[in-house]
Scaffold this active site. Structure first.
Site, PDB file in Angstrom:
ATOM      1  N   ASN A  90      34.249  57.638  22.043  1.00  0.00           N
ATOM      2  CA  ASN A  90      32.815  57.383  21.946  1.00  0.00           C
ATOM      3  C   ASN A  90      32.178  57.545  23.327  1.00  0.00           C
ATOM      4  OD1 ASN A  90      30.254  56.496  21.377  1.00  0.00           O
ATOM      5  ND2 ASN A  90      30.817  54.358  21.060  1.00  0.00           N
ATOM      6  N   LYS A 120      29.046  57.376  23.950  1.00  0.00           N
ATOM      7  CA  LYS A 120      27.782  56.629  24.016  1.00  0.00           C
ATOM      8  C   LYS A 120      26.692  57.539  24.626  1.00  0.00           C
ATOM      9  CE  LYS A 120      29.836  52.055  24.021  1.00  0.00           C
ATOM     10  NZ  LYS A 120      29.682  50.652  24.518  1.00  0.00           N
ATOM     11  N   HIS A 148      29.119  50.068  14.882  1.00  0.00           N
ATOM     12  CA  HIS A 148      29.516  49.708  16.244  1.00  0.00           C
ATOM     13  C   HIS A 148      28.750  48.474  16.693  1.00  0.00           C
ATOM     14  CE1 HIS A 148      29.938  50.012  20.636  1.00  0.00           C
ATOM     15  NE2 HIS A 148      31.023  50.739  20.408  1.00  0.00           N
ATOM     16  N   GLU A 195      36.966  45.840  16.411  1.00  0.00           N
ATOM     17  CA  GLU A 195      36.357  45.763  17.741  1.00  0.00           C
ATOM     18  C   GLU A 195      36.024  44.306  18.064  1.00  0.00           C
ATOM     19  OE1 GLU A 195      32.520  47.634  20.139  1.00  0.00           O
ATOM     20  OE2 GLU A 195      32.341  47.145  18.014  1.00  0.00           O
TER      21      GLU A 195
END
Length: 301
Positions: A40, A42, A131, A203
């Site tokens: 990821n 971002k 997320h 996560e």
């Protein structure tokens, strides 16, 4: 589809060292199973030149693996505006996914959104949903995320769903119920035959970011076993077998081995390590080494 969350109970209340560290007790896997590693990015790159340079390094690093990572499906999650650019340049053996998708059904009345159909049209295979940045910073609810999951799967995308608890939730002893609720709401939108297109990432929000302490391998295995047991009980044996469970939370090239050996870890989603091609391939190498049993490989050569 399944719509029952069921009891938030753990069938694996204790995990001894033998159970956690061995690689000889894998859950059942499909015959052509591949582990999963997502990167990821971002919004860490805000210009096309940085993106192009990283893609070039990734291609070079991938070429250097000479096929030894065929057991792993690798997916890169660039920012929206670079999705098409990355897909055109990245080696076709590596997948590209979006960091989010809109839940909008009427695209003609949705200004400034990106729909799953758009993502599919530019070559995305995966979409990252749920997320912690979306849940805890931008306020997306479990119901909104679930709607996205169903729409993405319906339009042919694969879904990388993230579930996780905050430190406050964990301190209250509510980690498992919170995780199972997030999973259950999303699972209600997954057709029974689509679990092979779903990766669920655990996560622990308290274990990510600068200076954070990663979740211990013992606790990671306990949580992933809870999730897999829930899938088995409420979605069926095929769902528990086909859905890949991965860990995301301060994974690095130096600590990946501690998690890769866990029986219920099917891979990782990484952040900063995914922005360095050498570190990313090192993590993938570690995963392959830990998951190889008596020289048996899961993919076709």
């Amino acid at each position: 589809k399944t719509r029952s969350m069921g009891a938030a109970s753990c069938r694996c209340t204790t995990c001894d060292d033998e159970r956690v560290t061995t690689i000889n007790h894998f859950p059942p896997r499909p015959s052509k199973y591949r582990f999963f590693v997502g990167a990821n990015w971002k919004c860490s790159f805000e210009d096309k030149f940085s993106i192009d340079a990283l893609v070039t390094r990734l291609n070079d690093s991938w070429a250097g693996t000479r096929g030894r990572l065929c057991d792993i499906e690798i997916c890169i999650y660039p920012p929206y505006v670079y999705l098409d650019r990355v897909r055109r340049q990245l080696n076709q053996d590596l997948q590209v996914g979006s960091q989010n998708a809109s839940e909008a059904i009427q695209a003609s009345k949705s200004t400034g959104t990106v729909t799953p159909a758009m993502l599919h049209s530019v070559g995305c295979k995966w979409v990252l949903l749920g997320h912690s940045d979306r849940r805890n910073v931008l306020g997306e609810t479990d119901e909104v995320i679930a709607k996205k999951v169903g729409e993405a799967l319906f339009l042919g995308l694969c879904v990388n769903l993230t579930v996780g608890e905050t430190l406050a939730t964990r301190d209250m002893g509510e980690a498992v119920p919170a995780l199972l609720y997030q999973l259950a709401v999303a699972a209600a939108e997954v057709p029974q035959d689509a679990w092979g297109r779903v990766v669920v990432a655990y996560e622990p929000v308290w274990a990510i970011g600068d200076g954070a302490t990663p979740c211990t391998p013992l606790e990671t295995q306990r949580i992933l076993r809870v999730l897999r047991d829930w899938l088995r009980e409420h979605c069926g044996e095929a769902a528990a077998r086909d859905c890949r469970l991965v860990y995301t939370g301060s994974v690095t090239a130096s600590n990946a081995h501690q998690y890769a050996v866990l029986p219920d870890v099917d891979g990782f989603v990484v952040g900063r390590a995914g922005q360095d091609s050498t570190k990313l391939m090192a993590i993938c190498d570690t995963l392959v080494e830990c998951k190889s049993v008596d020289g048996v490989r899961f993919c076709d050569d």
